[in-house]
Design a protein around this motif. Structure first.
Motif, short mmCIF file in Angstrom:
data_model
loop_
_atom_site.label_atom_id
_atom_site.label_comp_id
_atom_site.label_asym_id
_atom_site.label_seq_id
_atom_site.Cartn_x
_atom_site.Cartn_y
_atom_site.Cartn_z
N ASN A 66 -16.54 11.37 -19.83
CA ASN A 66 -17.95 11.01 -20.00
C ASN A 66 -18.15 9.51 -20.05
O ASN A 66 -17.20 8.75 -20.23
N LYS A 67 -19.43 9.14 -19.97
CA LYS A 67 -19.83 7.76 -20.20
C LYS A 67 -19.92 7.58 -21.71
O LYS A 67 -20.50 8.42 -22.40
N LYS A 68 -19.37 6.50 -22.21
CA LYS A 68 -19.35 6.23 -23.65
C LYS A 68 -20.55 5.37 -24.05
O LYS A 68 -21.22 4.78 -23.20
N GLU A 69 -20.79 5.27 -25.35
CA GLU A 69 -21.91 4.48 -25.86
C GLU A 69 -21.81 3.02 -25.44
O GLU A 69 -22.83 2.34 -25.27
N ASN A 70 -20.58 2.51 -25.25
CA ASN A 70 -20.41 1.11 -24.86
C ASN A 70 -20.63 0.89 -23.37
O ASN A 70 -20.47 -0.23 -22.87
#
Length: 169
Positions: free
Chosen positions: A110-114
């Motif tokens: 997934n795409k992370k918060e950063n």
């Protein structure tokens, strides 16, 4: 003609609003970049950098993403990227001109918060240690992005980079 497919007006296709919103995780990579690819040689040193083009587009009428690398050394590769709404993760199917595996390798993540996109595939180290091959897209901006492929142990405390790519628009 499908509204979101590659066309003269949209050479890299368009995001389809009916697709999972995560399909836009790759929106800043859509298009074409000039890149430098470096991989480790068997002795652990880094091989001479190889110039490449990394091209990204929306496919399947804007419901998924495809990328391809065109390398100066003639070793090309690509991926089909689909977001799975049931498992809430990306399924990335990789293929290459240098080998024809059956079935295709699959990474998930997934795409992370950063803002980084992180994908994993189970892979043992040469000594048999259980771990992952981890792929990370990072430093993503309108100017380009970076990518790194690393073997990690299951705890991700041991990290060994084996491939890195730097791309500029």
């Amino acid at each position: 003609m499908m509204k979101y497919e590659v066309s003269k007006e949209n050479p890299f296709g368009k995001y389809n609003p009916k697709a999972p919103k995560q399909t836009q995780d790759y929106k800043d990579l859509i298009g074409e970049c000039n890149c430098t690819s470096e991989s480790r040689k068997p002795d652990g040193t880094w091989a001479k950098p190889v110039k490449m083009i990394w091209r990204w587009k929306y496919i399947m009428n804007g419901m998924a993403v495809q990328d391809e690398t065109l390398k100066a050394d003639g070793r090309h590769s690509g991926s089909i990227r689909q977001y799975d709404k049931d498992s809430l993760q990306w399924n990335v199917h990789y293929y290459s001109s240098s080998a024809t595996p059956k079935p295709l390798s699959v990474w998930t993540g997934n795409k992370k918060e950063n803002g980084n996109i992180v994908l994993y595939k189970n892979q043992k180290a040469p000594n048999g240690t259980e771990g992952f091959f981890r792929l990370t897209f990072y430093d993503i901006s309108e100017k380009g992005y970076k990518w790194i492929g690393e073997w990690t142990d299951k705890t991700e405390k041991i990290v060994y980079p084996t491939w890195k790519i730097s791309c500029k628009r």
